[in-house]
Design a protein around this motif. Structure first.
Motif, PDB file in Angstrom:
ATOM      1  N   ARG A  12      -9.415   7.574  -1.701  1.00 36.82           N
ATOM      2  CA  ARG A  12      -9.006   8.607  -2.650  1.00 36.82           C
ATOM      3  C   ARG A  12      -9.759   8.463  -3.968  1.00 36.82           C
ATOM      4  O   ARG A  12     -10.147   9.454  -4.593  1.00 36.82           O
ATOM      5  N   ALA A  13      -9.959   7.215  -4.385  1.00 31.94           N
ATOM      6  CA  ALA A  13     -10.695   6.988  -5.635  1.00 31.94           C
ATOM      7  C   ALA A  13     -12.138   7.457  -5.499  1.00 31.94           C
ATOM      8  O   ALA A  13     -12.723   7.987  -6.452  1.00 31.94           O
ATOM      9  N   ARG A  28      -5.713   4.238  -1.195  1.00 28.60           N
ATOM     10  CA  ARG A  28      -6.120   4.411  -2.589  1.00 28.60           C
ATOM     11  C   ARG A  28      -7.619   4.274  -2.763  1.00 28.60           C
ATOM     12  O   ARG A  28      -8.203   4.869  -3.670  1.00 28.60           O
ATOM     13  N   ASP A  69      -5.810   0.836   3.049  1.00 28.00           N
ATOM     14  CA  ASP A  69      -5.308   1.186   1.720  1.00 28.00           C
ATOM     15  C   ASP A  69      -5.929   2.517   1.321  1.00 28.00           C
ATOM     16  O   ASP A  69      -7.102   2.589   0.959  1.00 28.00           O
ATOM     17  N   THR A 116       0.860  -1.182   0.000  1.00 33.52           N
ATOM     18  CA  THR A 116       0.000   0.000   0.000  1.00 33.52           C
ATOM     19  C   THR A 116       0.899   1.236   0.000  1.00 33.52           C
ATOM     20  O   THR A 116       1.962   1.235   0.633  1.00 33.52           O
ATOM     21  N   PRO A 117       0.498   2.292  -0.692  1.00 36.28           N
ATOM     22  CA  PRO A 117       1.416   3.433  -0.876  1.00 36.28           C
ATOM     23  C   PRO A 117       1.957   4.040   0.413  1.00 36.28           C
ATOM     24  O   PRO A 117       3.158   4.298   0.519  1.00 36.28           O
TER      25      PRO A 117
END
Length: 264
Positions: A242-243, A239, A237, A38-39
Motif C-alpha cells: 500500500r505504501a 501496509r 503485511d 498486521t492490520p
C-alpha cells in the motif's frame, strides 16, 4: 544442565549449525506476534473474537502460547538426535505422556506445573486449553493426545546430565520472561472454534517462516524487527505494498508495464 537444541543442520553426517530450543521458540513467538499485529490479520482475529480489537494482554498471551509450540522437543529421545545415528524420536507424540488422555498421574502433575497449565484456565476456562493444543498441532493435524504412552514415558527421564522436565520448566519460564504482559490481568481469552482454528494456522505459518530463517543471527532486541521484516518480505503485511502504491496511478498498465490479459 545441557541446553536443549531446537534446530540442527548436518552436512555429510557432521553437525555444522545449531540453534537452541529457546532461540527457536522466541523466533516463532516473535513472528506470531508480527503476524497478529498486521492490520488484516488483526482485523480478522478481532472479528473472530467478537471484539473490536485484540488488546495487548491477549496478544501477549497468544505469543506466550506460541512460544511453547515446540515444548515436546525437550524430551530426551529428541535431544539425543544431536547424534545423527540416534533413533528417530519426534517432538509432538511424546507429549502425550505428559498431558494426553493416557498420561500417568505423576508425569501429568509435573507437566501441569512445568507448563503452568493452570494459568491457561485462569485466562478463560478449560476451553482455553484448545489454544495450547492448537499450538501443539502446528504440523497441520491434531496432536495425538490419545496416544498409548506406556513406552514413551522413558523419554522424560533424566539421564546423562540432562533433565527433560527441568528443561520444559525452563522453556516456560523463558516464555514468561518474553511476554510479561501475558501474566497481567486481562479479558478472558477468545476461545471460539473459529478463533482457535485461525490461531492454529498462524502458529504454523510462524513456524515455517522462523524455521526458514533460523540461521540469521539476531539479538533479543533485534528479534521483533526481524520478525516484522520477515512477514513483510513474503507479502503478508499489506501496509508495504500500500505504501508503494500511495500517490501512484492505479491503472494496470501503469503499475505493471503491460496491459492485462483477459483473465486479469
Amino acid at each position: 544442565m545441557i541446553s536443549p537444541w531446537g534446530k540442527l543442520s548436518f552436512v555429510d553426517g557432521r553437525l555444522v549449525a545449531e540453534q537452541s530450543l529457546v532461540a527457536h521458540c522466541r523466533d516463532v513467538a516473535a513472528v506470531l506476534v508480527a503476524l497478529v499485529e498486521t492490520p488484516i490479520v488483526a482485523e480478522r482475529l478481532a472479528r473472530l473474537s467478537g471484539r473490536g480489537r485484540l488488546d495487548p494482554v491477549t496478544i501477549a498471551r497468544l505469543g506466550w502460547i506460541a512460544h511453547l509450540h515446540d515444548a515436546g522437543k525437550t524430551n530426551a529421545g529428541f535431544q539425543r538426535r544431536r547424534d545423527p545415528t540416534a533413533p528417530m524420536v519426534g517432538h509432538i507424540a511424546p507429549l502425550a505422556a505428559l498431558c494426553g488422555e493416557a498420561a500417568s498421574e505423576r508425569l501429568g502433575a509435573v507437566a501441569e506445573e512445568a507448563l503452568a497449565l493452570d494459568r491457561l484456565i485462569d485466562w478463560g476456562g478449560a476451553a482455553v486449553i484448545d489454544l495450547f493444543e492448537a499450538a501443539l498441532s502446528h504440523h497441520g493435524r491434531p496432536w495425538p493426545h490419545d496416544r498409548d504412552v506406556r513406552r514413551d514415558e522413558s523419554h522424560w527421564r533424566a539421564a546423562d546430565g540432562y533433565d527433560p522436565l527441568a528443561a520444559l520448566a525452563d522453556l516456560r519460564c523463558d516464555a514468561d520472561a518474553m511476554f510479561p504482559a501475558a501474566l497481567d490481568g486481562g479479558l478472558p481469552m477468545p476461545n471460539s472454534a473459529a478463533f482457535v482454528h485461525a490461531f492454529a494456522g498462524l502458529v504454523q505459518i510462524a513456524d515455517w517462516l522462523a524455521s526458514a530463517d533460523w540461521r540469521e543471527p539476531k539479538s533479543d532486541d533485534d528479534r521483533p524487527g526481524w520478525a516484522r521484516r520477515l512477514v513483510a518480505a513474503v507479502g503478508l503485511d499489506g501496509r508495504v505494498p500500500r505504501a508503494v502504491l500511495d500517490g501512484r496511478s492505479r491503472d494496470f498498465r501503469d503499475l505493471f508495464g503491460f496491459p492485462p490479459r483477459a483473465a486479469q
